[in-house]
Scaffold this motif. Structure first.
Motif, short mmCIF file in Angstrom:
data_model
loop_
_atom_site.label_atom_id
_atom_site.label_comp_id
_atom_site.label_asym_id
_atom_site.label_seq_id
_atom_site.Cartn_x
_atom_site.Cartn_y
_atom_site.Cartn_z
N UNK A 267 0.83 -1.21 0.00
CA UNK A 267 0.00 0.00 0.00
C UNK A 267 0.86 1.26 0.00
N UNK A 268 1.98 1.22 0.72
CA UNK A 268 2.88 2.38 0.76
C UNK A 268 3.51 2.63 -0.61
N UNK A 269 3.95 1.56 -1.27
CA UNK A 269 4.53 1.70 -2.61
C UNK A 269 3.50 2.24 -3.60
N UNK A 270 2.27 1.74 -3.52
CA UNK A 270 1.23 2.23 -4.42
C UNK A 270 0.98 3.71 -4.22
N UNK A 271 0.97 4.15 -2.98
CA UNK A 271 0.75 5.57 -2.68
C UNK A 271 1.89 6.43 -3.22
N UNK A 272 3.13 5.96 -3.04
CA UNK A 272 4.30 6.71 -3.52
C UNK A 272 4.29 6.78 -5.05
N UNK A 273 4.01 5.66 -5.70
CA UNK A 273 3.98 5.63 -7.16
C UNK A 273 2.90 6.57 -7.69
N UNK A 274 1.74 6.57 -7.05
CA UNK A 274 0.65 7.45 -7.48
C UNK A 274 1.07 8.92 -7.36
N UNK A 275 1.86 9.22 -6.34
CA UNK A 275 2.30 10.60 -6.12
C UNK A 275 3.41 11.01 -7.07
N UNK A 276 4.34 10.05 -7.38
CA UNK A 276 5.53 10.41 -8.16
C UNK A 276 5.39 10.19 -9.66
N UNK A 277 4.35 9.49 -10.10
CA UNK A 277 4.29 9.19 -11.53
C UNK A 277 4.17 10.45 -12.35
N UNK A 278 4.67 10.43 -13.60
CA UNK A 278 4.62 11.63 -14.45
C UNK A 278 3.20 12.14 -14.65
N UNK A 279 3.05 13.43 -14.82
CA UNK A 279 1.72 14.04 -14.93
C UNK A 279 0.93 13.47 -16.10
N UNK A 280 1.60 13.18 -17.24
CA UNK A 280 0.89 12.68 -18.40
C UNK A 280 0.37 11.27 -18.20
N UNK A 281 0.99 10.53 -17.21
CA UNK A 281 0.54 9.16 -16.95
C UNK A 281 -0.56 9.13 -15.90
N UNK A 282 -0.80 10.27 -15.24
CA UNK A 282 -1.81 10.32 -14.18
C UNK A 282 -3.22 10.25 -14.72
#
Length: 282
Positions: A267-282
């Motif tokens: 869950x922590x990794x998922x939260x970090x990835x969601x926060x750090x992923x590039x804007x175009x991939x969001x």
């Protein structure tokens, strides 16, 4: 024949049952005996003292990635470039390690999702020759990074190593700059590079890709350092503080960003990835 023997032989005693040797696990921290099924269902975390045991590469990948992941083929490298031999041939040591492990070397890469977020995960297995970093480990790390670059996905690496693989000499040390270059390429591409420091993470691995993450996560109680505590203490001739080189001490002194329980890691990794992923991939 005495009376005790006659009575014993006449009673319908039940034959002694064979008990498997793997029913119980002894916690290396609190020395409590734990039912093996309970221990494995708890992701190898002691239910008594919360000690985090060591996971194999396959166990770690299954813990982090959602179901349906795929493991990338291991890259082929020259296995004994120096024709090294100590008390045994290096090739014989590799055969022994492979007989005890399902993977051909200490670093395994898988592709999948972490709570729905695409990711590439590389896992270092301490159970394979102490997770030592040789050409196979360095090449597998780079293959994982290249795969993440192709997919435009985050690269999550779980480290657990005793250092460089001495049987490969300077070639093992050359894996440090090679892996460092790949972390730089991930940064230039704007892709998150997240490191999970498991017990133990030491030597050349710590001196290279283990400490270059955008986010550094450590498991509770993990040993993290370059040289051993005794070597440091003898060099500086001072007593080191309690908990030196442990995850909690490193977090307190700014070397890692967070200490995360194994049950909360996905869950922590998922939260970090969601926060750090590039804007175009969001």
């Amino acid at each position: 024949m005495n009376w005790l023997t006659r009575v014993r032989n006449s009673l319908p005693f039940i034959a002694k049952r064979d008990t498997p040797d793997n029913l119980w696990v002894k916690c290396p921290s609190c020395n409590e005996m734990i039912f093996a099924k309970e221990y494995h269902e708890n992701q190898k975390v002691c239910p008594r003292c919360d000690h985090h045991g060591r996971l194999s590469a396959d166990e770690r990948i299954a813990q982090i990635l959602d179901e349906g992941y795929s493991v990338l083929p291991a890259p082929e490298v020259r296995e004994d470039p120096l024709n090294f031999r100590d008390t045994k041939k290096y090739t014989d040591r590799l055969k022994q390690a492979r007989a005890k492990n399902p993977r051909p070397d200490a670093f395994t890469v898988a592709q999948g999702q972490i709570e729905g977020h695409p990711a590439v995960v590389g896992v270092q297995d301490f159970g394979f020759m102490g997770g030592s970093m040789g050409m196979a480990v360095g090449t597998a790390f780079c293959v994982g990074a290249e795969h993440a670059l192709r997919l435009g996905a985050p690269y999550v690496v779980v480290t657990a190593a005793g250092g460089a693989r001495m049987q490969e000499g300077i070639l093992s040390l050359m894996q440090m700059p090679k892996a460092t270059v790949m972390t730089r390429r991930l940064k230039e591409a704007g892709l998150p590079y997240i490191v999970v420091l498991a017990d133990p993470t030491t030597g050349g691995v710590t001196a290279s890709y283990a400490m270059l993450g955008d986010i550094q996560i450590a498991e509770p109680g993990a040993l993290i350092g370059f040289a051993g505590q005794r070597v440091i203490q003898d060099t500086i001739r001072e007593k080191l503080p309690d908990g030196f080189q442990r995850a909690e001490y490193l977090k307190e002194h700014g070397m890692v960003d967070m200490v995360t329980h194994r049950h909360d890691l996905r869950a922590t990794l998922a939260q970090i990835i969601d926060y750090l992923r590039p804007a175009e991939a969001a």
